[in-house]
Design an enzyme around this catalytic site. Structure first.
Site, PDB file in Angstrom:
ATOM      1  N   HIS A   1       0.831  -1.215   0.000  1.00  0.00           N
ATOM      2  CA  HIS A   1       0.000   0.000   0.000  1.00  0.00           C
ATOM      3  C   HIS A   1       0.861   1.259   0.000  1.00  0.00           C
ATOM      4  CE1 HIS A   1      -3.399  -2.647   1.301  1.00  0.00           C
ATOM      5  NE2 HIS A   1      -2.420  -3.251   1.957  1.00  0.00           N
TER       6      HIS A   1
ATOM      7  N   ASN B   1      14.083  15.929 -13.702  1.00  0.00           N
ATOM      8  CA  ASN B   1      12.873  15.112 -13.813  1.00  0.00           C
ATOM      9  C   ASN B   1      13.152  13.730 -14.401  1.00  0.00           C
ATOM     10  OD1 ASN B   1      11.343  17.300 -12.872  1.00  0.00           O
ATOM     11  ND2 ASN B   1      11.189  18.146 -14.944  1.00  0.00           N
TER      12      ASN B   1
ATOM     13  N   SER C   1      13.800  21.330 -16.137  1.00  0.00           N
ATOM     14  CA  SER C   1      12.575  22.096 -16.332  1.00  0.00           C
ATOM     15  C   SER C   1      12.937  23.392 -17.040  1.00  0.00           C
ATOM     16  CB  SER C   1      11.942  22.404 -14.971  1.00  0.00           C
ATOM     17  OG  SER C   1      11.104  23.530 -15.070  1.00  0.00           O
TER      18      SER C   1
END
Ligand code: ARG
Length: 459
Positions: free
Chosen positions: A157, A286, A278
Site C-alpha cells: 500500500h 525530472n 525544467s
C-alpha cells in the site's frame, strides 16, 4: 496515372481523396524487404510448379533484387498510384524487366501476400526484441548480485512494511520480465506459420508446393485453411497483448523508481543521461525516461483494444478493415523496442544510495518480528500479533521508537518476553530469517539469481 492492378472491371475514376484514403504505402513501405523476399520465394515456387520457365524465374528474382537495392539505398521512388508495398514493388519490377513481371502474381493474392509479409517482418522484429529483453534481464541480474547486501524498506500500500534486500525488490521485476520473455518465445512459434498459397481465399489453383515454399522462407509450417489463412490476425493480437503486458511491467518498474528517486525517498539517483530539466525551475531534475515508460503503457493498451475491436465483427476472410492492423503493430514494435532499451539504460546507469535506504528503515518495520519472537516461544500468532500491536501503542505513548521499549515493559504485555528480546531489533537478522525459496535472505536471493541466470544462459 499508372494502370491499377485491379483496374480491369472499372470504368470510372477513383476520387483522389479515396485514392489517398485507400492507400497504405505511407506505412506499409516498411515491409519492402519481406515483400521482396516473399516474392522471390514465390517466383521459385512457380518455377517448380512449371508456371515459369527457369529463365523467367531468374529474371524475376534478379529484377526483385534490383528493386530491393533501390529501397536499401533510399532510391526507390514511390509514385502516385502505388497503392501499397505490393503494388509498388510489382510496378517497379515491371519497369525493370518488362511484361514477364506480370507472371509473378499467378495464383497469388495480396490477401495471402500481406498476411505472409507481416508474419515474416514480425518474426525478424521479435528476434531483436528478445535480445533487448534478455539484455535488460542480464543487467538486472548483475546489479542484483553486486548489490546483494543493501537493505531497504519493502512496501505494501506504499506504506513501509518490512525490510527487504534491494536485490530482492529488483528481482521481483525480473521475474515478470522473464515471463515476458517466455511468452514472446511462445507466440513467436505461432507467428512463424505461412499463409502463402491461400490465394484470395479459396487456395492456390496451381499446385504450388507450399511445404517447400515455407521451407524456403524459413517458416515452421503452413496455415491449415485458406479462408482462415488470409484473415487470421491472432498473431498480431497476441503480439500486442505481449507488448501491452510487457509495457505494464516496465511501467510498474518505472513507477517504483520514480518514487524511489524522489527527494523524499532518495534511494536512487537517475543518471543525467536519462533525466531532463525544467524550462522554468532551474533546480529540477525530472525522471522523464521513467515517466515515458509509464505513459507509453497506456498507448499500448489502446493499440491492443483497437485491433481486437476492429476484428470483432468481421465477416469471413479478407476485409479491408484488416489494413488497420499495421499502424498499431508498427507503433507497438517501435515503442516497445525503445522502451526496453531505455529501461536497460536507466537501470545500468542508476546510482543507489545505501545510506538513504538504511535510514528509511525504522524499528516499527520489525513489529512483525516482535510477534514472531513470541510465536517461537509458543504463543499463538493471533495473540502475539495483538501483543505486538500493544507494544507499538506503548512505544507511541512513551514517545520512543519500538526498539527502545525496556524488556520490563514488554514483560508487562506478556510473560514470555526475556532478555533475548533485545536481539529482535536487527534489520539484517530479520531479512536473514526469511530464508525460504523466494524469500529475501541472502541465500534465497542468491538462489533466485542463480535460477534466473541458468534460464538466461539457456536462451
Ligand atoms: N494493403 C492491404 C492490407 O494491408 C493489402 C491487401 C489488400 N487486399 C485487397 N484485397 N485489397 O491489408
Amino acid at each position: 496515372m499508372t494502370k491499377k492492378l485491379w483496374g480491369g472491371r472499372f470504368t470510372g475514376k477513383t476520387d483522389p481523396l479515396m485514392e489517398e484514403f485507400n492507400a497504405s504505402i505511407a506505412f506499409d513501405r516498411r515491409l519492402w524487404q519481406v515483400d521482396i523476399q516473399g516474392s522471390q520465394a514465390y517466383a521459385r515456387a512457380l518455377v517448380s510448379a512449371g508456371l515459369l520457365t527457369p529463365g523467367e524465374g531468374d529474371m524475376i528474382v534478379a529484377g526483385l533484387e534490383q528493386v530491393a537495392q533501390e529501397w536499401a539505398r533510399g532510391e526507390f521512388v514511390i509514385q502516385a498510384g502505388d497503392e501499397d508495398i505490393h503494388t509498388a514493388n510489382e510496378r517497379r519490377l515491371t519497369e525493370l524487366i518488362g511484361p514477364v513481371a506480370g507472371k509473378l502474381h499467378t495464383g497469388r493474392s495480396r490477401n495471402d501476400q500481406i498476411a505472409t509479409d507481416v508474419r515474416l517482418w514480425l518474426r525478424g522484429e521479435i528476434v531483436q526484441l528478445r535480445g533487448h529483453l534478455h539484455q535488460l534481464i542480464g543487467v538486472a541480474l548483475d546489479r542484483a548480485a553486486e548489490e546483494i547486501d543493501l537493505l531497504m524498506p519493502g512496501y505494501t500500500h506504499l506504506q513501509p512494511a518490512q525490510p527487504v534486500r534491494w536485490s530482492h525488490w529488483l528481482l521481483s521485476h525480473v521475474w515478470a520480465w522473464q515471463r515476458d520473455a517466455d511468452r514472446l518465445d511462445e507466440l513467436a512459434a505461432r507467428v512463424n506459420i505461412m499463409p502463402l498459397g491461400s490465394g484470395a481465399l479459396a487456395g492456390n489453383p496451381f499446385a504450388i508446393d507450399r511445404a517447400r515454399l515455407a521451407d524456403d522462407l524459413g517458416f515452421a509450417g503452413v496455415t491449415g485453411n485458406s479462408m482462415d489463412g488470409v484473415s487470421d490476425r491472432d498473431f498480431i493480437v497476441e503480439f500486442l497483448f505481449w507488448a501491452t503486458l510487457t509495457m505494464v511491467h516496465l511501467s510498474r518498474f518505472a513507477e517504483d523508481l520514480i518514487v524511489y528517486s524522489s527527494r523524499e525517498f532518495g534511494f536512487v539517483t537517475l543518471a543525467d543521461a536519462y533525466s531532463t530539466g525544467s524550462s522554468l525551475m532551474p533546480q529540477k531534475k525530472n525522471p522523464d525516461a521513467l515517466e515515458l515508460l509509464r505513459g507509453k503503457s497506456g498507448r499500448m493498451v489502446g493499440h491492443l483494444t483497437g485491433l481486437v475491436v476492429t476484428i470483432k465483427g468481421l465477416p469471413s476472410t479478407y476485409n479491408k478493415d484488416l489494413q488497420e492492423d499495421k499502424e498499431p503493430l508498427f507503433d507497438a514494435v517501435t515503442n516497445i523496442s525503445g522502451s526496453l532499451q531505455i529501461a536497460c539504460g536507466v537501470l545500468s546507469t542508476l546510482q543507489v544510495n545505501p545510506a538513504a535506504m538504511r535510514a528509511a528503515l525504522s524499528p516499527e518495520m520489525l513489529a512483525t518480528d516482535l510477534a514472531e519472537y513470541l510465536v517461537r516461544k509458543g504463543v499463538p500468532f493471533r495473540e502475539s500479533h495483538h501483543i505486538a500491536g500493544a507494544a507499538v501503542q506503548m512505544a507511541e505513548l512513551q514517545g520512543v521508537p519500538l526498539s527502545q521499549l525496556m524488556v520490563e515493559d514488554l514483560q508487562k504485555l506478556h510473560g514470555a518476553f526475556e532478555a533475548d528480546a533485545a536481539a529482535i531489533w536487527n534489520f539484517d537478522q530479520s531479512v536473514e530469517r526469511r530464508d525460504v525459496e523466494g524469500g529475501t535472505s541472502r541465500r534465497a536471493v542468491l538462489a533466485q539469481i542463480a535460477r534466473l541466470r541458468t534460464w538466461l544462459d539457456g536462451k
